[in-house]
Design an enzyme around this catalytic site. Structure first.
Site, PDB file in Angstrom:
ATOM      1  N   LYS A 160       0.890  -1.087  -0.016  1.00 30.39           N
ATOM      2  CA  LYS A 160      -0.113  -0.164  -0.031  1.00 30.39           C
ATOM      3  C   LYS A 160       0.758   1.332  -0.144  1.00 30.39           C
ATOM      4  O   LYS A 160       1.504   1.722   0.974  1.00 30.39           O
ATOM      5  CB  LYS A 160      -0.970   0.021   1.104  1.00 30.39           C
ATOM      6  CG  LYS A 160      -1.908   1.180   1.257  1.00 30.39           C
ATOM      7  CD  LYS A 160      -2.021   1.742   2.500  1.00 30.39           C
ATOM      8  CE  LYS A 160      -2.772   3.096   2.145  1.00 30.39           C
ATOM      9  NZ  LYS A 160      -2.210   3.988   1.620  1.00 30.39           N
ATOM     10  N   GLU A 170      10.351   1.312  10.296  1.00 28.99           N
ATOM     11  CA  GLU A 170      11.137   2.472  10.053  1.00 28.99           C
ATOM     12  C   GLU A 170      10.575   3.755  10.349  1.00 28.99           C
ATOM     13  O   GLU A 170       9.641   4.094   9.510  1.00 28.99           O
ATOM     14  CB  GLU A 170      11.739   2.556   8.599  1.00 28.99           C
ATOM     15  CG  GLU A 170      13.249   3.063   8.344  1.00 28.99           C
ATOM     16  CD  GLU A 170      12.947   4.590   8.061  1.00 28.99           C
ATOM     17  OE1 GLU A 170      12.803   5.403   8.615  1.00 28.99           O
ATOM     18  OE2 GLU A 170      13.199   4.877   6.915  1.00 28.99           O
ATOM     19  N   LEU A 171      10.801   4.474  11.473  1.00 31.11           N
ATOM     20  CA  LEU A 171       9.779   5.250  11.957  1.00 31.11           C
ATOM     21  C   LEU A 171      10.541   6.813  11.986  1.00 31.11           C
ATOM     22  O   LEU A 171      11.466   7.025  11.374  1.00 31.11           O
ATOM     23  CB  LEU A 171       9.050   4.852  13.372  1.00 31.11           C
ATOM     24  CG  LEU A 171       8.642   3.491  13.255  1.00 31.11           C
ATOM     25  CD1 LEU A 171       8.150   3.133  14.621  1.00 31.11           C
ATOM     26  CD2 LEU A 171       7.403   3.225  12.350  1.00 31.11           C
ATOM     27  N   CYS A 209      13.127  11.185   7.058  1.00 30.22           N
ATOM     28  CA  CYS A 209      13.278  10.591   8.487  1.00 30.22           C
ATOM     29  C   CYS A 209      14.575  11.110   8.961  1.00 30.22           C
ATOM     30  O   CYS A 209      14.991  10.917  10.105  1.00 30.22           O
ATOM     31  CB  CYS A 209      13.004   9.266   8.700  1.00 30.22           C
ATOM     32  SG  CYS A 209      11.303   8.743   7.783  1.00 30.22           S
ATOM     33  N   GLU A 219       9.685  15.999  15.419  1.00 31.94           N
ATOM     34  CA  GLU A 219      10.239  15.811  13.951  1.00 31.94           C
ATOM     35  C   GLU A 219       9.462  17.010  12.809  1.00 31.94           C
ATOM     36  O   GLU A 219       8.311  17.305  13.041  1.00 31.94           O
ATOM     37  CB  GLU A 219       9.938  14.529  13.317  1.00 31.94           C
ATOM     38  CG  GLU A 219      10.706  14.282  12.017  1.00 31.94           C
ATOM     39  CD  GLU A 219      10.445  12.746  11.782  1.00 31.94           C
ATOM     40  OE1 GLU A 219       9.426  12.075  12.169  1.00 31.94           O
ATOM     41  OE2 GLU A 219      11.423  12.279  11.013  1.00 31.94           O
TER      42      GLU A 219
HETATM   43  C1  SIN Z   1      13.622   8.097   5.073  1.00 29.95           C
HETATM   44  O1  SIN Z   1      13.613   9.423   4.943  1.00 29.95           O
HETATM   45  O2  SIN Z   1      13.062   7.467   5.604  1.00 29.95           O
HETATM   46  C2  SIN Z   1      14.654   7.292   4.085  1.00 29.95           C
HETATM   47  C3  SIN Z   1      15.812   8.502   3.724  1.00 29.95           C
HETATM   48  C4  SIN Z   1      16.745   7.528   3.171  1.00 29.95           C
HETATM   49  O3  SIN Z   1      16.821   6.528   2.590  1.00 29.95           O
HETATM   50  O4  SIN Z   1      18.222   8.323   2.876  1.00 29.95           O
END
Ligand code: SIN
Length: 487
Positions: A181, A257-258, A291, A388
């Site tokens: 998704k 992956e948060l 992230c 964040e």
């Molecule tokens: C992300 O923002 O989760 C990925 C960033 C990256 O793979 O460099």
């Protein structure tokens, strides 16, 4: 608006289930909006729970034959998928810029980054090893690794290509099937990847893409269906926690992956120019929407003023604009809501005494542009320290001692990426080992690639993506005991 591509087969707007393009059962569609203009660029099938269930059934039917293939057969199809992605790099980049907003240069780079995971895992899948255990005289233990099963994947809008391939490539490489998704903001990149997987010869049912806006319905089926053995998610910590709770009833494996709250610590002994450059790249990559973007710049007092001056000069040369236009260095943020959320954090910092050195507000006009912003006179009580930001806002904090910097870096529930700049080797070891993060960049902020184990600790998640460790997330370890070998 009509989208012109060199390869028109890449513009798909239906769900992809069991190797077929299909409308939503309801016949409903949803709009995909270009964040640089606010214009609708496509209408996409608004699929939900029933379509997700069909996709899981297709995956269940397809997986046994795929799992039984030798690794090199699966690898050859993945290699072909990689080659097709690269052959269509320009079209995929254009689609990405249109739906996500990042500049064409960034999108082009992301397509290559995404393709690198396909190639890497095609190669790695041939190197899955087990063990033979010789603990007792009359028996042997054998450890083998097998695909975990059907994988449900939920991916974000900030990397509409690479976050998919970073999950799909290892899953498919080891013999799993996937129901994906993608984010409702960026379905076109995901659907184009599915079309290329089909053209590469990936058998029907192995890679299904359920596009839709009803995330609870699609996610609910993926997390509750007992045939789905694993859920992998990239996105916010609150949603990750919810998915983990939902997965608990059927005891699914999860990879999460948060969110992050990355510090960039700049010590007095740093190479100032390198630190400014690294902080700029990390902070403003994808307009602050990754992230692992630096969230907090933490600069030692002796170098603070010089750092702020150089950093501000560079930021003042940025040109936030439509990613398809020459000269745009950075694109918009993803939605109006995102833009307003970023502004609320800036306003709250200002109300608590922060100084706006650059930017500080939405740019105005069409599209969701936020001015590249720098804040000083900031402290740890502010939202820009704790949360964040996910936008082009750089709060620059000041510290006195190494211990204080370490404490500031660790003063967060997040633990994804951290960076620091120092030329002192002893300090480099000390600090790298003292900060609680899954990834640490020393004198470097561009740390991502297919060969590294990407992932976090604390509330930034669990599991690793990319690298040799990335396969483990899609493999189960099985122990087989063979007794009576001296008969
Ligand atoms: C992300 O923002 O989760 C990925 C960033 C990256 O793979 O460099």
């Amino acid at each position: 608006m009509s989208i012109q591509l060199n390869n028109p087969s890449l513009l798909q707007t239906q769900a992809f289930i069991d190797g077929q393009w299909c409308d939503a059962d309801s016949g409903k569609t949803f709009a995909v909006v270009n964040p640089a203009t606010g214009e609708t660029i496509a209408q996409v099938a608004d699929a939900g729970q029933a379509e997700t269930l069909r996709a899981i059934e297709a995956a269940k039917a397809a997986m046994p034959a795929w799992k039984a293939e030798p690794a090199k057969v699966r690898a050859a199809i993945l290699e072909k998928w990689h080659d097709l992605v690269m052959a269509n790099q320009a079209d995929l980049a254009k689609l990405m810029t249109l739906e996500q907003g990042k500049t064409l240069a960034e999108s082009t780079g992301e397509v290559a980054y995404g393709a690198s995971f396909i190639k890497w895992f095609a190669e790695e899948s041939k190197r899955i090893y087990g063990d033979v255990l010789q603990g007792t005289p009359d028996r042997r233990g054998i450890v083998i690794k097998q695909p975990v099963g059907i994988v449900g994947a939920i991916t974000p809008w900030n990397f509409p290509n690479a976050m998919i391939t970073r999950k799909a490539a290892p899953a498919l490489a080891v013999g799993c099937a996937m129901v994906l998704k993608p984010a409702a903001e960026t379905p076109l990149s995901a659907l184009a990847l599915a079309e290329l997987a089909k053209q590469a010869g990936l058998p029907a049912g192995l890679f299904n893409v359920v596009v839709g806006t009803d995330a609870p319905a699609i996610g609910g089926e993926l997390t509750s269906n007992p045939d789905v053995k694993k859920v992998t998610f990239t996105g916010s910590t609150p949603v990750g926690k919810l998915l983990m709770k939902q997965c608990a009833d059927t005891v699914k494996r999860t990879s999460m992956e948060l969110g992050g709250n990355a510090p960039v610590i700049v010590f007095d002994d740093a190479d100032l120019d390198a630190a400014v450059q690294g902080a700029l790249v990390s902070k403003y990559r994808n307009s602050g929407q990754t992230c692992i973007c630096s969230n907090r710049l933490i600069v030692q007092e002796g170098i603070y003023d010089a750092f702020v001056e150089k950093f501000t000069q560079a930021v003042n040369n940025f040109n936030f604009g439509n990613g398809l236009e020459d000269g745009s260095t950075h694109g918009p943020v993803i939605t109006e809501k995102a833009m307003n959320d970023i502004h609320a954090k800036v306003e709250s910092a200002v109300a608590q005494g922060a100084t706006v050195v650059a930017g500080g507000k939405p740019k105005g006009g069409n599209g969701y542009f936020y001015e590249p912003t720098i804040l000083t006179n900031v402290d740890s009580s502010m939202r820009v320290f704790r949360e964040e930001i996910f936008g082009p806002v750089a709060p620059i904090f000041k510290f006195k001692t190494e211990q204080e910097a370490i404490e500031m870096a660790n003063d967060t529930e997040f633990g994804l990426a951290a960076y620091f700049y120092s030329e002192n080797l002893s300090r480099i070891w000390r600090v790298a080992e003292s900060i609680d993060y899954g990834m640490v960049g020393v004198n470097e902020t561009a740390i991502s690639s297919e060969i590294i184990p990407f992932g976090g600790v604390k509330e930034s998640g669990q599991g690793r993506e990319g690298s040799k460790y990335g396969l483990d997330d899609y493999l189960e370890v099985k122990y087989i005991c063979i007794g009576g070998i001296n008969k």
